[in-house]
Structures are given as C-alpha cells and as structure tokens.
Write an enzyme that holds these catalytic residues in place. Structure first.
Site, short mmCIF file in Angstrom:
data_model
loop_
_atom_site.label_atom_id
_atom_site.label_comp_id
_atom_site.label_asym_id
_atom_site.label_seq_id
_atom_site.Cartn_x
_atom_site.Cartn_y
_atom_site.Cartn_z
N GLU A 95 1.08 -1.22 0.23
CA GLU A 95 -0.24 0.00 -0.04
C GLU A 95 0.40 1.40 0.01
O GLU A 95 1.83 1.64 0.62
CB GLU A 95 -1.14 0.38 1.09
CG GLU A 95 -1.82 -0.64 1.93
CD GLU A 95 -2.79 -0.98 2.81
OE1 GLU A 95 -3.39 -2.28 3.05
OE2 GLU A 95 -2.23 -0.07 3.15
N CYS A 123 5.12 -7.14 8.18
CA CYS A 123 5.66 -7.08 8.97
C CYS A 123 6.02 -8.00 10.31
O CYS A 123 4.69 -9.21 10.53
CB CYS A 123 5.07 -5.27 9.32
SG CYS A 123 6.33 -4.89 10.65
N GLY A 207 4.86 -2.43 6.45
CA GLY A 207 6.42 -2.77 6.99
C GLY A 207 7.66 -2.22 8.20
O GLY A 207 6.71 -0.61 8.01
N SER A 262 7.96 5.12 16.63
CA SER A 262 6.22 5.15 16.90
C SER A 262 6.39 4.73 18.71
O SER A 262 6.48 3.71 18.87
CB SER A 262 6.26 3.45 16.24
OG SER A 262 5.45 3.56 14.86
N ASN A 338 -7.52 3.89 15.27
CA ASN A 338 -8.42 3.74 13.71
C ASN A 338 -8.34 2.39 13.96
O ASN A 338 -7.54 0.98 14.52
CB ASN A 338 -7.75 3.69 12.51
CG ASN A 338 -7.48 5.15 11.44
OD1 ASN A 338 -9.30 5.85 11.84
ND2 ASN A 338 -7.33 5.36 10.79
N CYS A 381 -2.94 0.88 9.38
CA CYS A 381 -1.52 0.45 7.72
C CYS A 381 -2.38 -0.95 7.65
O CYS A 381 -2.46 -1.63 8.55
CB CYS A 381 0.19 0.64 9.21
SG CYS A 381 0.90 -0.11 8.66
#
Ligand code: SF4
Length: 395
Positions: A95, A123, A207, A262, A338, A381
C-alpha cells in the site's frame, strides 16, 4: 510469478550506471538521458526512450529489467486522501497513501503532497494496533519497489489530470456557460499540474523501514538525488517502531532525514502491551539511541502516540511522555486509534483525546492531535491489503 533475475534499472545509482556505461564505452550524458526518462518522464518501457539509440535500448533491456507497479485497487477518502493497493511483479500486494497538502505534520507549510510509503510485504513486528503485522512478514521490498511507489502514484495523478483536461476541453466546447465557469478554466487547472507532485515522504506504510535498512537507504538516496527525484532529505521522515541499533546507524549517515518513533506508550509496562519490540529494545535503550540521533541533527524527532481507549490514554501517561519528549527535544503527534478488523481496541472519545492533548501542552510539550485524514478509507496501516488478500483467499 517470480522476482526478476536481472537487476532493475531503478535499483542503480547514477554512479553505478556511470560505471556500467563506461564499460560499454558510452558517454556520461547518455546516463543523464536515461535518468531523465526514468525519473522525470516516468516511462515504463524501453521503447519510449526515443532519444536513446535502438542498440543501446536493446542492450539495456538485455541487462536490466524495467518493472513498474500495477494498480490493483484505489480508494479515495472524502477529504481527498487516496489509498493505492499495488501489485508487485511476484503478485504480492503493498500500500501507499497520498495525502494532500497538510502543513505542520512532518514538513513545512509549502508541502504540496505527501506519500506514505511501504518498505516490506507484511511485517514481523506485530504492533498491536496494526493490520500489517497480522499475517507476518513476507519479504523486504527492493529499492526499485520503494522508488516505484512514488513514480506510479505520480503517473496515476498525471493521467487523471490529462483526463480532466480532455473533459475540460469537451465541456468548454459543449458550452461552459451552462456550468457557470469561464471557458478554459478546467483546461488551465489540468495544465497547471506540477512536474513533480510529491515533495514530502513519510516512510511509515507497511513494514518496519529500518529492518530493510540497506534497500531503504538506497531507495532514499535515489529519491533524494538531484538526478533522481530531488526530494530534500529534510522532507523525508523515517518512522520506526524503535530498532535502537539501526537508529544509531542512521545517525551516522550523512543525510539529514527526519526521524519519527512509533512510541505509543511512555512506560515500558504500557508500551510493551502495544509494541512487542519494546521487550527487545526497552525505553531506556530506545531513548539513548534517539539521543545519539538527536546529537547529530538540528531537527526535532517526532514521537507518534496512537491514543487507544483504556490502554494508553490515561492521564497518568502524560507526565512520563512529557519527560521523554523534553529529554529528546521531540514533538508529539497524538493520533486517535483507527479501528482494525479483528482487534478489540477502541478510539477514545473526542473529549478524552482533547484532555490528553491539553494535559501534555500544560507540561510545555509541542504536541498536535491529528485526526487521521484517511479515517474513512481503511487508512490504518495494512488494512486494505489485508482485506483484499483475505477476499482473494476466500475466492
Ligand atoms: S506499525 Fe509498522 S512496525 Fe508495527 S506492525 Fe505495523 S508495519 Fe510493522
């Protein structure tokens, strides 16, 4: 379908091409012509490179592949964020997300378009809020597959612009007066499309970028180079789940890439619930790696903090988060969670989100609350890929 045996031409830097062309007794300016076709004109076939002699094109085609991404699916959100699902040459799906001008997140106010780029298929890091990790790691992306995401997105955009132009001409002919626009307005909108659409990159798609370090760096150097895309290093943000050794390695690179972490938890106890990587590189180690990055840079690090109801949105997290942010001279991006299919977590209420932000600002931390632009298009993601793969598997 399997991966190409020949190296892809877009995996080579200008210096590598120069060396190859010298072996073939071809002059330097031929390399520059080739690079123009690849990165300015975005061609997808050798035959389009009409100012290169036929023999040279044949030789290039015998030695190199020239792959491009195939658009498998596109979703556009109501706020014009566009999500692309690309099919790679071996059939794998990745994506990219195109986000229209949005100052103050990672770049400067002059930003036009940001592309969120993937670096792996799947991932291995299994962050608990993320769909990309749900079915594990498949493979690293090669440099050209990272670079192609920018090229393919720009190809798509300019194709849309030229369609708009054609439609504009037709509408003008049919009588623009009935639309209450000046004749030629739509034409000039389309014609005004810039040569380069994307001037800001965030490496935070599918990833863990720093787990594909060498391919990522090579791709970023092509994207950064004046002969490539010319996207400034300071307009490229690499986001990591916290691979401390690679952060230290990145600090030693000459380019001034921006770094985002993150984080999602300001204590080991909370962070380890969300980010399994925290057990390998706990906050003390991560902080020390970020400090070594910070010492070599004059830019702020960004700490990403996804607010998850009942998991990390307790105001008790604010003080350790503020301490960390101040220690690293970092700003904090708060992002409401989300929903991901298959995960139980919830988004905090708007009031809880605002309260967290206010408490953080009261600690004198630079912070923003970012309500995801792609909230309505499976923007978390990896969700689009996951859903498509499951549908295909079901079929
Ligand atoms: S957030 Fe990034 S590192 Fe974590 S699982 Fe998702 S893709 Fe991997």
């Amino acid at each position: 379908m399997t991966a190409p045996v020949k190296p892809d031409i877009k995996s080579l830097t200008r210096d590598e091409l120069l060396a190859r062309f010298a072996e073939w007794s071809l002059p330097e300016w031929r390399v520059d012509q080739l690079l123009q076709w690849l990165y300015q004109r975005r061609v997808t076939t050798w035959d389009e490179m009409t100012n290169l002699p036929k023999a040279m094109r044949e030789r290039l085609s015998a030695e190199f592949s020239l792959s491009s991404l195939t658009l498998s699916l596109k979703q556009g959100a109501s706020d014009a964020t566009q999500k692309f699902l690309w099919r790679l040459i071996d059939g794998a799906l990745i994506e990219s997300v195109l986000i229209p001008a949005n100052p103050a997140l990672y770049g400067d106010a002059s930003d036009r378009h940001t592309l969120c780029v993937s670096t792996q298929v799947g991932c291995a890091y299994g962050c608990k809020f993320c769909a990309s990790g749900l079915e594990g790691w498949k493979r690293n992306l090669r440099p050209e597959e990272i670079v192609e995401q920018i090229l393919a997105t720009e190809r798509w955009h300019f194709e849309q612009s030229s369609k708009l132009k054609v439609q504009g001409s037709k509408l003008a002919e049919d009588g623009a007066a009935t639309l209450n626009v000046e004749p030629g307005t739509l034409n000039s909108l389309a014609a005004a499309a810039p040569e380069r659409l994307i001037n800001n990159l965030v490496i935070m798609g599918m990833g863990e970028p720093l787990a594909n370090y060498d391919n990522l760096l090579k791709a970023l150097r092509i994207l950064n180079a004046p002969w490539g895309f010319g996207i400034g290093a300071r307009k490229i943000t690499i986001s990591t789940s916290g691979l401390a050794p690679q952060i230290v390695q990145l600090a030693g690179e000459p380019e001034q890439f921006r770094l985002a972490i993150s984080l999602h938890g300001a204590t080991d106890e909370v962070r380890s619930q969300i980010m399994p990587v925290n057990r390998k590189y706990p906050l003390r180690e991560l902080t020390s790696a970020c400090e070594s990055y910070q010492r070599k840079r004059d830019r702020m690090i960004t700490l990403e903090y996804i607010l998850i109801a009942g998991v990390n949105d307790d105001l008790l997290q604010v003080r350790p988060l503020a301490t960390l942010a101040k220690k690293l001279n970092a700003k904090v991006n708060l992002i409401p969670y989300n929903k991901v299919e298959g995960l139980q977590w919830r988004r905090p209420t708007d009031t809880a989100q605002e309260a967290f932000l206010t408490a953080l600002e009261a600690q004198k931390v630079v912070a923003t609350l970012r309500r995801e632009k792609g909230h309505d298009i499976d923007a978390a993601c990896g969700q689009l890929r996951l859903r498509t793969e499951r549908e295909l598997a079901g079929a």
